[in-house]
Scaffold this motif. Structure first.
Motif, PDB file in Angstrom:
ATOM      1  N   MET A  85       0.834  -1.192   0.000  1.00 32.60           N
ATOM      2  CA  MET A  85       0.000   0.000   0.000  1.00 32.60           C
ATOM      3  C   MET A  85       0.873   1.248   0.000  1.00 32.60           C
ATOM      4  N   LYS A  86       1.923   1.234   0.833  1.00 30.77           N
ATOM      5  CA  LYS A  86       2.815   2.382   0.923  1.00 30.77           C
ATOM      6  C   LYS A  86       3.553   2.593  -0.411  1.00 30.77           C
ATOM      7  N   ARG A  87       3.973   1.507  -1.027  1.00 34.45           N
ATOM      8  CA  ARG A  87       4.684   1.580  -2.304  1.00 34.45           C
ATOM      9  C   ARG A  87       3.768   2.131  -3.394  1.00 34.45           C
ATOM     10  N   ARG A  88       2.530   1.661  -3.428  1.00 33.46           N
ATOM     11  CA  ARG A  88       1.559   2.130  -4.419  1.00 33.46           C
ATOM     12  C   ARG A  88       1.308   3.630  -4.238  1.00 33.46           C
ATOM     13  N   LEU A  89       1.196   4.088  -3.009  1.00 33.33           N
ATOM     14  CA  LEU A  89       0.996   5.512  -2.719  1.00 33.33           C
ATOM     15  C   LEU A  89       2.217   6.320  -3.162  1.00 33.33           C
ATOM     16  N   LEU A  90       3.407   5.813  -2.941  1.00 32.28           N
ATOM     17  CA  LEU A  90       4.647   6.482  -3.341  1.00 32.28           C
ATOM     18  C   LEU A  90       4.735   6.589  -4.868  1.00 32.28           C
ATOM     19  N   ILE A  91       4.417   5.521  -5.579  1.00 27.79           N
ATOM     20  CA  ILE A  91       4.443   5.532  -7.050  1.00 27.79           C
ATOM     21  C   ILE A  91       3.381   6.488  -7.591  1.00 27.79           C
ATOM     22  N   SER A  92       2.184   6.457  -7.031  1.00 28.07           N
ATOM     23  CA  SER A  92       1.116   7.371  -7.466  1.00 28.07           C
ATOM     24  C   SER A  92       1.522   8.824  -7.248  1.00 28.07           C
ATOM     25  N   GLY A  93       2.136   9.106  -6.115  1.00 28.84           N
ATOM     26  CA  GLY A  93       2.594  10.468  -5.828  1.00 28.84           C
ATOM     27  C   GLY A  93       3.665  10.916  -6.804  1.00 28.84           C
ATOM     28  N   ALA A  94       4.600  10.030  -7.160  1.00 31.79           N
ATOM     29  CA  ALA A  94       5.659  10.368  -8.120  1.00 31.79           C
ATOM     30  C   ALA A  94       5.073  10.646  -9.495  1.00 31.79           C
ATOM     31  N   ILE A  95       4.113   9.839  -9.916  1.00 36.19           N
ATOM     32  CA  ILE A  95       3.465  10.055 -11.221  1.00 36.19           C
ATOM     33  C   ILE A  95       2.716  11.379 -11.217  1.00 36.19           C
ATOM     34  N   LEU A  96       2.023  11.686 -10.133  1.00 37.10           N
ATOM     35  CA  LEU A  96       1.292  12.947 -10.018  1.00 37.10           C
ATOM     36  C   LEU A  96       2.242  14.143 -10.085  1.00 37.10           C
ATOM     37  N   ILE A  97       3.351  14.068  -9.388  1.00 40.13           N
ATOM     38  CA  ILE A  97       4.339  15.158  -9.413  1.00 40.13           C
ATOM     39  C   ILE A  97       4.926  15.307 -10.818  1.00 40.13           C
ATOM     40  N   PHE A  98       5.233  14.205 -11.482  1.00 35.27           N
ATOM     41  CA  PHE A  98       5.767  14.263 -12.851  1.00 35.27           C
ATOM     42  C   PHE A  98       4.776  14.941 -13.793  1.00 35.27           C
ATOM     43  N   CYS A  99       3.488  14.508 -13.721  1.00 33.37           N
ATOM     44  CA  CYS A  99       2.472  15.100 -14.596  1.00 33.37           C
ATOM     45  C   CYS A  99       2.288  16.591 -14.315  1.00 33.37           C
ATOM     46  N   LEU A 100       2.272  16.964 -13.057  1.00 30.50           N
ATOM     47  CA  LEU A 100       2.139  18.369 -12.682  1.00 30.50           C
ATOM     48  C   LEU A 100       3.323  19.176 -13.193  1.00 30.50           C
ATOM     49  N   GLY A 101       4.521  18.635 -13.060  1.00 28.24           N
ATOM     50  CA  GLY A 101       5.718  19.312 -13.578  1.00 28.24           C
ATOM     51  C   GLY A 101       5.668  19.475 -15.074  1.00 28.24           C
ATOM     52  N   PHE A 102       5.210  18.452 -15.770  1.00 33.12           N
ATOM     53  CA  PHE A 102       5.095  18.513 -17.236  1.00 33.12           C
ATOM     54  C   PHE A 102       4.111  19.597 -17.651  1.00 33.12           C
ATOM     55  N   ILE A 103       2.958  19.652 -17.009  1.00 32.57           N
ATOM     56  CA  ILE A 103       1.948  20.660 -17.342  1.00 32.57           C
ATOM     57  C   ILE A 103       2.470  22.064 -17.050  1.00 32.57           C
ATOM     58  N   ILE A 104       3.127  22.244 -15.917  1.00 34.95           N
ATOM     59  CA  ILE A 104       3.701  23.556 -15.591  1.00 34.95           C
ATOM     60  C   ILE A 104       4.774  23.928 -16.611  1.00 34.95           C
ATOM     61  N   GLY A 105       5.599  22.970 -17.004  1.00 37.24           N
ATOM     62  CA  GLY A 105       6.648  23.234 -17.985  1.00 37.24           C
ATOM     63  C   GLY A 105       6.094  23.601 -19.339  1.00 37.24           C
ATOM     64  N   LYS A 106       4.956  23.072 -19.697  1.00 33.20           N
ATOM     65  CA  LYS A 106       4.333  23.342 -21.002  1.00 33.20           C
ATOM     66  C   LYS A 106       3.285  24.458 -20.908  1.00 33.20           C
ATOM     67  N   HIS A 107       3.190  25.133 -19.767  1.00 36.04           N
ATOM     68  CA  HIS A 107       2.162  26.152 -19.546  1.00 36.04           C
ATOM     69  C   HIS A 107       2.151  27.220 -20.626  1.00 36.04           C
ATOM     70  N   SER A 108       3.316  27.767 -20.983  1.00 36.30           N
ATOM     71  CA  SER A 108       3.334  28.857 -21.975  1.00 36.30           C
ATOM     72  C   SER A 108       2.902  28.354 -23.343  1.00 36.30           C
ATOM     73  N   GLU A 109       3.297  27.131 -23.723  1.00 28.32           N
ATOM     74  CA  GLU A 109       2.881  26.590 -25.009  1.00 28.32           C
ATOM     75  C   GLU A 109       1.367  26.351 -25.027  1.00 28.32           C
ATOM     76  N   ILE A 110       0.845  25.799 -23.935  1.00 29.79           N
ATOM     77  CA  ILE A 110      -0.584  25.537 -23.829  1.00 29.79           C
ATOM     78  C   ILE A 110      -1.355  26.859 -23.876  1.00 29.79           C
ATOM     79  N   THR A 111      -0.857  27.875 -23.176  1.00 31.14           N
ATOM     80  CA  THR A 111      -1.499  29.192 -23.160  1.00 31.14           C
ATOM     81  C   THR A 111      -1.517  29.789 -24.558  1.00 31.14           C
ATOM     82  N   GLN A 112      -0.405  29.675 -25.295  1.00 30.59           N
ATOM     83  CA  GLN A 112      -0.341  30.209 -26.659  1.00 30.59           C
ATOM     84  C   GLN A 112      -1.330  29.489 -27.576  1.00 30.59           C
ATOM     85  N   ILE A 113      -1.431  28.183 -27.443  1.00 31.14           N
ATOM     86  CA  ILE A 113      -2.360  27.411 -28.277  1.00 31.14           C
ATOM     87  C   ILE A 113      -3.800  27.820 -27.978  1.00 31.14           C
ATOM     88  N   ILE A 114      -4.137  27.932 -26.706  1.00 26.96           N
ATOM     89  CA  ILE A 114      -5.498  28.319 -26.320  1.00 26.96           C
ATOM     90  C   ILE A 114      -5.797  29.733 -26.797  1.00 26.96           C
TER      91      ILE A 114
END
Length: 176
Positions: A1-30
């Protein structure tokens, strides 16, 4: 359970970082989709982009560097055609090398091959770092006879197009 929570948290942080990193491109497209009242022209074949490091040439910054974007890109290997004479409908290859002579990175929104018979292809969104050169190849067909002149233009904003410093043209004769 602890391992699954740790992996889920890492994936969430990665996705959040990716979205923040692409924020200006996404804003320009919108912004482009919501704010564009004018239709965007449809462009035809995309030229082949081949990164090239040109070591045999030692170009210093031309005196016209700076003073606005129009002086930042220089044509170091002038546009050339694979054939100087062709028949209507024949493929003709074109090649040109440009270089960023500015002291900062340049976003080239589009690099277009133009002719007296119209535009026949643009590249989209690439960066040129200071001193970096790129070779571009494209092919075109002409549907009518006569002398056709070909050159390149580039833009960093999609609105204002410039000819490279020391930009040249090439002329091909199309026979009916």
């Amino acid at each position: 359970m602890k391992r699954r929570l740790l992996i889920s948290g890492a994936i969430l942080i990665f996705c959040l970082g990716f979205i923040i990193g692409k924020h200006s491109e996404i804003t320009q497209i919108i912004a482009k989709e919501l704010g564009s009242a004018t239709p965007t022209p449809t462009l035809t074949p995309i030229p082949t982009v081949t990164p090239t490091v040109i070591q045999s040439y030692q170009f210093s910054v031309l005196p016209t560097a700076g003073g606005g974007p129009r002086n930042d890109i220089v044509e170091v290997q002038h546009i050339s055609a694979s054939k100087s004479v062709a028949q209507v409908g024949d493929d003709i290859g074109f090649s040109v090398t440009i270089k960023n002579q500015a002291s900062s990175k340049k976003l080239v929104k589009q690099l277009c091959f133009n002719s007296t018979a119209g535009n026949f292809g643009c590249t989209m969104d690439f960066n040129l770092y200071p001193g970096q050169s790129f070779n571009f190849n494209n092919s075109g067909r002409f549907t009518s006879g006569g002398a056709k002149t070909v050159w390149i233009t580039w833009t960093q904003d999609g609105q204002n197009f410039y000819r490279p410093v020391d930009g040249r043209t090439v002329t091909v004769t199309i026979q009916n």
